[in-house]
Motif scaffolding. Structure first.
Motif, PDB file in Angstrom:
ATOM      1  N   HIS A  24       3.085  24.103  -8.575  1.00 51.78           N
ATOM      2  CA  HIS A  24       2.536  23.012  -9.363  1.00 51.78           C
ATOM      3  C   HIS A  24       2.695  23.276 -10.863  1.00 51.78           C
ATOM      4  CE1 HIS A  24       1.398  20.673  -6.096  1.00 51.78           C
ATOM      5  NE2 HIS A  24       0.170  21.135  -5.880  1.00 51.78           N
ATOM      6  N   THR A  42      -0.309   6.607 -15.004  1.00 52.89           N
ATOM      7  CA  THR A  42       0.640   7.246 -14.101  1.00 52.89           C
ATOM      8  C   THR A  42       1.505   8.233 -14.869  1.00 52.89           C
ATOM      9  OG1 THR A  42       0.720   5.315 -12.647  1.00 52.89           O
ATOM     10  CG2 THR A  42       2.536   6.879 -12.492  1.00 52.89           C
ATOM     11  N   SER A  53       2.495  10.381 -10.314  1.00 50.57           N
ATOM     12  CA  SER A  53       1.143  10.699  -9.876  1.00 50.57           C
ATOM     13  C   SER A  53       0.175   9.801 -10.632  1.00 50.57           C
ATOM     14  CB  SER A  53       0.835  12.170 -10.135  1.00 50.57           C
ATOM     15  OG  SER A  53      -0.356  12.552  -9.501  1.00 50.57           O
ATOM     16  N   PHE A  55      -3.581   8.346 -11.738  1.00 53.93           N
ATOM     17  CA  PHE A  55      -4.966   8.762 -11.947  1.00 53.93           C
ATOM     18  C   PHE A  55      -5.742   7.583 -12.524  1.00 53.93           C
ATOM     19  CE2 PHE A  55      -2.362  12.560 -12.285  1.00 53.93           C
ATOM     20  CZ  PHE A  55      -3.025  13.457 -11.467  1.00 53.93           C
ATOM     21  N   LEU A 137      -4.337  18.868 -13.005  1.00 56.69           N
ATOM     22  CA  LEU A 137      -4.193  17.501 -12.514  1.00 56.69           C
ATOM     23  C   LEU A 137      -3.342  17.451 -11.247  1.00 56.69           C
ATOM     24  CD1 LEU A 137      -3.707  15.465 -15.827  1.00 56.69           C
ATOM     25  CD2 LEU A 137      -5.667  15.369 -14.262  1.00 56.69           C
ATOM     26  N   LEU A 138      -2.252  18.196 -11.239  1.00 58.81           N
ATOM     27  CA  LEU A 138      -1.405  18.189 -10.055  1.00 58.81           C
ATOM     28  C   LEU A 138      -2.101  18.823  -8.859  1.00 58.81           C
ATOM     29  CD1 LEU A 138       2.139  18.873 -11.487  1.00 58.81           C
ATOM     30  CD2 LEU A 138       1.528  17.078  -9.876  1.00 58.81           C
ATOM     31  N   SER A 141      -4.508  16.217  -7.586  1.00 54.69           N
ATOM     32  CA  SER A 141      -3.991  14.856  -7.444  1.00 54.69           C
ATOM     33  C   SER A 141      -4.391  14.241  -6.106  1.00 54.69           C
ATOM     34  CB  SER A 141      -2.457  14.888  -7.554  1.00 54.69           C
ATOM     35  OG  SER A 141      -1.908  13.640  -7.194  1.00 54.69           O
ATOM     36  N   TYR A 142      -4.658  12.933  -6.138  1.00 51.85           N
ATOM     37  CA  TYR A 142      -4.924  12.206  -4.896  1.00 51.85           C
ATOM     38  C   TYR A 142      -3.853  11.157  -4.631  1.00 51.85           C
ATOM     39  CZ  TYR A 142      -6.940   8.959  -8.322  1.00 51.85           C
ATOM     40  OH  TYR A 142      -7.126   8.135  -9.422  1.00 51.85           O
ATOM     41  N   ASP A 143      -2.864  11.037  -5.525  1.00 55.30           N
ATOM     42  CA  ASP A 143      -1.774  10.076  -5.345  1.00 55.30           C
ATOM     43  C   ASP A 143      -0.510  10.612  -6.038  1.00 55.30           C
ATOM     44  OD1 ASP A 143      -0.295   7.770  -4.759  1.00 55.30           O
ATOM     45  OD2 ASP A 143      -0.813   6.894  -6.706  1.00 55.30           O
TER      46      ASP A 143
END
Length: 444
Positions: A24, A42, A53, A55, A137-138, A141-143
């Motif tokens: 990551h 994004t 990704s 947020f 953040l990575l 991440s949830y997306d």
């Protein structure tokens, strides 16, 4: 003749956890741009792969890690997720090679609690700046979402032959803590502990050899290297030996079929430890089965039976010796990474899978009438899989052997033995799953 494989634990090296973080970190350094919408931001990377990704602003404001939002010493949040203002949005965004910086308008939080509002009154009136490490953040991440339990590797399925060929027996000498050192202390040279944790992480089963048998509490010294001992009505540890007046089948000489322990508790123990103190009887071999392997076999070959065992709860109970415990749970609780893991009412959001199988402690089935016949058919097929010789790893414990296994993954049993031919004495103990994972993350 018992075949044993002795391997010395390697020096501390980069673990799967570290590899995950390093991967990551590499990606985070490659972020090159971002875009905004009304409700989210994004981040994009072009090398080494194209990736986006997303947020949401509410999520970002909720996860600010500055000293006003997160107490530095404890790393605990100083406000609630409910305090984030609906439709919050930053007034400016800055992306650097290593960080994302957002500037929020005044009153981006509106505490629900009057006490919190008074405590944060001054900060709420001022604009607020949040800085996020891109690696963080990575990782969070949830997306796209990282693999569930990303800090723990996927379990390695095994058959009896697989485990015979691959497993490691670890000498006790690599666990013996220095005199006066707390058992909870983690030293950089804890080679045996690291290797055992990796073994349990992958296979759910591990053996330590040469654990002294001069005192019955020797086992507890090793157990506490994995976490605090779970005390139950069996006390901190207990004896497993033939007893003519036994109130538990484990304390007899008859065959003890494949099972797991204490499934009538809301939270059954995570790890079980059995230390062989004496074993001169004829028979009494211990045997183990990886329930994850058999569950996957069932899912692929008989999906209807798998679904039944995932959805029809079984009653487990214990009513004896002044105790009455009762709990209902399905035989198989799948995680969201398993196909179909997002459907049904019984899903584990934190584990790959959990299995609950203890026929001696099953109570009367409490099920919908339409589920009764299909449950019995599915449970029979499942039980037949567990008894297939290719899935069983069998071994005769010798004095000094300490076996450790994941209680909600690995089934254990014992063959019949001749109580008159000698003496068989084991000592047992438990550690909770949360405490095991705590130690796993710290050490690895």
């Amino acid at each position: 003749m018992i075949s044993r494989c002795y391997l010395r634990a390697p020096k501390r090296s980069r673990t799967p956890v570290a590899r995950h973080v390093c991967r990551h970190t590499f990606l985070a350094l490659s972020f090159s741009s971002y875009s905004q919408s009304d409700r989210s931001l994004t981040l994009r990377t072009d090398t080494p792969i194209k990736m986006t990704s997303q947020f949401h602003y509410s999520w970002l404001r909720d996860n600010c890690q500055c000293p006003h939002c997160q107490q530095p010493g404890t790393k605990q949040k100083l406000f609630s997720s409910a305090d984030v203002v609906p439709n919050v949005r930053p007034v400016s965004v800055q992306l650097t090679e290593t960080h994302l910086e957002l500037n929020w308008p005044p009153n981006s939080l509106a505490p629900v609690s009057p006490a919190a509002a008074k405590l944060m009154e001054r900060e709420l009136r001022e604009p607020h700046t949040s800085r996020y490490d891109l690696n963080w953040l990575l990782k969070n991440s949830y997306d796209p979402a990282p693999p569930k339990g990303a800090d723990l590797t996927r379990p390695t399925f095994w058959s009896g032959k697989d485990f015979s060929e691959k497993h490691i027996r670890i000498p006790y000498e690599q666990f013996n803590p220095a005199s006066g050192v707390s058992p909870h202390h983690v030293d950089a040279n804890d080679a045996g502990l690291e290797l055992a944790l990796e073994q349990l992480q992958k296979y759910g089963l591990c053996f330590i050899t040469n654990v002294p048998t001069d005192r019955v509490d020797r086992m507890e010294e090793v157990v506490e290297r994995f976490g605090p001992i779970r005390e139950t009505f069996y006390q901190r540890s207990w004896d497993v030996k033939n007893d003519p007046n036994a109130k538990n089948i484990a304390y007899t000489a008859v065959e003890l079929g494949l099972h797991m322990d204490l499934l009538y508790f809301e939270a059954p123990p995570g790890l079980q430890f059995l230390h062989c103190l004496k074993n001169s009887v004829t028979g009494g071999e211990s045997f183990f089965v990886d329930a994850f392997t058999t569950a996957e076999h069932l899912r692929q070959e008989h999906p209807e039976d798998f679904e039944t065992l995932c959805n029809v709860p079984v009653t487990f109970h214990y009513q004896n010796d002044g105790h009455h415990l009762h709990f209902r749970r399905p035989t198989i609780v799948r995680g969201t990474t398993i196909p179909g893991g997002n459907k049904g009412s019984h899903v584990d959001l934190n584990e790959y899978m959990m299995v609950y199988h203890a026929p001696p402690f099953q109570g009367p089935l409490e099920a919908d009438p339409k589920d009764v016949d299909r449950f019995y058919a599915a449970f029979r097929r499942w039980s037949e899989l567990l008894e297939r010789p290719e899935y069983i790893y069998q071994t005769l414990l010798q004095p000094g052997d300490l076996v450790i296994f994941a209680n909600r993954r690995v089934l254990h049993g014992r063959r019949t033995f001749d109580a008159g031919s000698g003496e068989r004495h084991l000592r047992g103990s438990y550690v909770d799953w949360d405490d095991f994972k705590d130690r796993l993350r710290v050490v690895l």
